[in-house]
Design a protein around this motif. Structure first.
Motif, PDB file in Angstrom:
ATOM      1  N   GLU A 238       0.838  -1.194   0.000  1.00 23.40           N
ATOM      2  CA  GLU A 238       0.000   0.000   0.000  1.00 23.40           C
ATOM      3  C   GLU A 238       0.877   1.249   0.000  1.00 23.40           C
ATOM      4  O   GLU A 238       1.801   1.365   0.812  1.00 23.40           O
ATOM      5  CB  GLU A 238      -0.905  -0.005   1.233  1.00 23.40           C
ATOM      6  CG  GLU A 238      -1.980   1.067   1.223  1.00 23.40           C
ATOM      7  CD  GLU A 238      -2.922   0.918   2.383  1.00 23.40           C
ATOM      8  OE1 GLU A 238      -4.150   0.937   2.153  1.00 23.40           O
ATOM      9  OE2 GLU A 238      -2.451   0.773   3.536  1.00 23.40           O
TER      10      GLU A 238
ATOM     11  N   THR B 165       1.865  -2.418  -6.961  1.00 21.57           N
ATOM     12  CA  THR B 165       0.435  -2.319  -7.255  1.00 21.57           C
ATOM     13  C   THR B 165      -0.215  -1.169  -6.507  1.00 21.57           C
ATOM     14  O   THR B 165      -1.241  -0.647  -6.945  1.00 21.57           O
ATOM     15  CB  THR B 165      -0.284  -3.623  -6.857  1.00 21.57           C
ATOM     16  OG1 THR B 165      -0.185  -3.801  -5.437  1.00 21.57           O
ATOM     17  CG2 THR B 165       0.328  -4.829  -7.567  1.00 21.57           C
TER      18      THR B 165
ATOM     19  N   TYR C 290      -1.489  -1.636  -3.578  1.00 22.56           N
ATOM     20  CA  TYR C 290      -2.483  -2.276  -2.713  1.00 22.56           C
ATOM     21  C   TYR C 290      -1.801  -3.219  -1.725  1.00 22.56           C
ATOM     22  O   TYR C 290      -0.801  -3.851  -2.040  1.00 22.56           O
ATOM     23  CB  TYR C 290      -3.474  -3.100  -3.542  1.00 22.56           C
ATOM     24  CG  TYR C 290      -4.322  -2.302  -4.493  1.00 22.56           C
ATOM     25  CD1 TYR C 290      -5.489  -1.678  -4.062  1.00 22.56           C
ATOM     26  CD2 TYR C 290      -3.956  -2.183  -5.839  1.00 22.56           C
ATOM     27  CE1 TYR C 290      -6.273  -0.958  -4.946  1.00 22.56           C
ATOM     28  CE2 TYR C 290      -4.738  -1.454  -6.723  1.00 22.56           C
ATOM     29  CZ  TYR C 290      -5.893  -0.849  -6.277  1.00 22.56           C
ATOM     30  OH  TYR C 290      -6.665  -0.123  -7.146  1.00 22.56           O
TER      31      TYR C 290
ATOM     32  N   SER D   1     -12.679  -6.564  -1.764  1.00 24.77           N
ATOM     33  CA  SER D   1     -11.862  -5.362  -1.848  1.00 24.77           C
ATOM     34  C   SER D   1     -12.467  -4.403  -2.856  1.00 24.77           C
ATOM     35  O   SER D   1     -13.074  -4.826  -3.848  1.00 24.77           O
ATOM     36  CB  SER D   1     -10.430  -5.728  -2.271  1.00 24.77           C
ATOM     37  OG  SER D   1      -9.703  -4.589  -2.621  1.00 24.77           O
TER      38      SER D   1
ATOM     39  N   GLY E 225     -10.524  -2.515  -4.497  1.00 17.03           N
ATOM     40  CA  GLY E 225      -9.461  -2.378  -5.474  1.00 17.03           C
ATOM     41  C   GLY E 225      -9.483  -3.497  -6.498  1.00 17.03           C
ATOM     42  O   GLY E 225     -10.482  -4.221  -6.658  1.00 17.03           O
TER      43      GLY E 225
ATOM     44  N   TYR F 173      -8.453  -9.502  -1.024  1.00 19.52           N
ATOM     45  CA  TYR F 173      -7.590  -9.666   0.140  1.00 19.52           C
ATOM     46  C   TYR F 173      -7.300 -11.153   0.332  1.00 19.52           C
ATOM     47  O   TYR F 173      -8.171 -12.004   0.157  1.00 19.52           O
ATOM     48  CB  TYR F 173      -8.260  -9.098   1.386  1.00 19.52           C
ATOM     49  CG  TYR F 173      -8.322  -7.588   1.398  1.00 19.52           C
ATOM     50  CD1 TYR F 173      -7.168  -6.820   1.566  1.00 19.52           C
ATOM     51  CD2 TYR F 173      -9.539  -6.916   1.239  1.00 19.52           C
ATOM     52  CE1 TYR F 173      -7.228  -5.436   1.577  1.00 19.52           C
ATOM     53  CE2 TYR F 173      -9.599  -5.533   1.252  1.00 19.52           C
ATOM     54  CZ  TYR F 173      -8.442  -4.799   1.419  1.00 19.52           C
ATOM     55  OH  TYR F 173      -8.487  -3.430   1.422  1.00 19.52           O
TER      56      TYR F 173
END
Length: 365
Positions: free
Chosen positions: A210, A298, A300, A334, A336, A340
């Motif tokens: 992240e 990424t 994330y 998620s 995104g 997860y």
């Protein structure tokens, strides 16, 4: 003549105490500066011991020199010997309560993963055996609001780099983390993301970390060591924040253990007055990789955390009564691009309900 004579001793006696006091003050100044650090409260939080730094420097140098060219590693579906592996890095300061769940997660997938544990030596942590047997690396004490958590993660990365050249991804988890998908799903997720992105070309794996900017309170965290301390290496517009838990590619793991430039800033202890804004482990890794290879990340994290109702910088801790099949399915979702794969934070007494769900929900995709 007689009347004025008493004035002389009176003036002399009034000056003597003042002169004596001045002399005593001057003589006591060196003693004050010598004893002040012991008497006055410390201005900063505890620093990393120099001996730990020297040990780490030697370890990181060996890991950097021993790491092979990551471009030679294969990808799933391509015949390699051995196949690329995922290194699971457990960072803990208490017993690994969910070891039975992790055992079930890893079962049947030998040769596709490795396990490494950094256990705080100040805590009495017993190896749970199984896949964790013999996988504890030399560790140093860790504490919150301290760069020691960064050092511990770097030691895990270095140990994994040295141990097995087939380690292609490095997943940092804690004793409070649990898997919320099967190993097969996790393995394919991290590798297939790179393969799909490259559209048939030689895969260039990307790290799942992240990386956020413009978050509330970011300035307070930036100046936690002092107003100008991070300059010139890290300006405020380069300063990033993200989850402490990540999945890094091998080239990024090497970049982390090789780094000296940013580390000399992040290893500095925070001001005691800024203790509530001191979370260096949430800034070092996203800042470093954002500066060095943003396209290779990424942006994330793959670890789900519930910050609703957080207290003292700790996320919500799930209790046994909250552990249901619906919770697991919700934790996977998620907003995104990626689902997860792991979740935290679970209390140790959640083991039994999690084990009850392991075969029917958690490890069944």
């Amino acid at each position: 003549m007689l009347a004025s004579s008493p004035c002389f001793p009176t003036t002399s006696s009034s000056r003597s105490p003042l002169l004596l006091s001045s002399i005593l003050i001057l003589l006591s100044l060196p003693l004050f500066f010598l004893l002040a650090p012991r008497v006055l409260p410390p201005r900063t939080l505890p620093a990393i011991p120099a001996s730990d730094e020297l040990d780490d420097l030697a370890l990181f140098r060996r890991a950097t020199l021993a790491s092979p060219d990551v471009r030679l590693l294969g990808s799933p579906g391509r015949r390699t010997s051995p196949p690329p592996k995922v290194a699971f890095l457990f960072l803990t300061n208490s017993d690994i309560s969910f070891a039975p769940l992790w055992e079930r997660f890893f079962r049947g997938h030998a040769g596709f993963f490795n396990v490494y544990v950094h256990a705080d030596p100040t805590a009495s942590i017993v190896s749970p055996g199984g896949v964790f047997h013999g996988r504890f690396i030399p560790a140093k004490p860790t504490q919150r609001a301290s760069p020691t958590l960064i050092s511990a993660a770097r030691r895990l990365l270095a140990a994994a780099l040295l141990d097995d050249p087939a380690n292609a991804f490095f997943a940092l988890v804690s004793q409070h983390c649990v898997p919320i998908h099967s190993f097969r799903f996790v393995y394919r997720a991290v590798f297939d993301a790179a393969t799909a992105a490259d559209r048939g070309r030689r895969p260039r794996y990307r790290s799942f970390i992240e990386i956020l900017s413009g978050e509330p309170g970011l300035w307070d965290r930036y100046v936690a060591r002092g107003d100008q301390v991070m300059l010139p290496e890290v300006s405020f517009d380069q300063f990033r924040v993200g989850s402490q838990f990540f999945v890094l590619t091998r080239r990024h793991a090497v970049a982390v253990v090789r780094d000296r430039r940013l580390w000399k800033k992040f290893r500095m202890p925070c001001l005691k007055s800024k203790e509530d804004s001191c979370y260096p482990e949430e800034h070092y890794f996203p800042t470093l990789l954002s500066m060095q290879d943003p396209a290779g990340c990424t942006g994330y994290t793959l670890t789900r955390v519930n910050w609703t109702g957080s207290v003292g910088g700790h996320p919500h801790t799930y209790r046994p009564g909250e552990v249901t099949a619906e919770l697991v399915r919700n934790l996977r979702r998620s907003n995104g691009t990626y689902s997860y794969l792991f979740a935290r934070k679970f209390s140790p007494d959640c083991l039994d309900p999690l084990m009850e769900l392991s075969d029917s929900v958690i490890l069944r995709d």
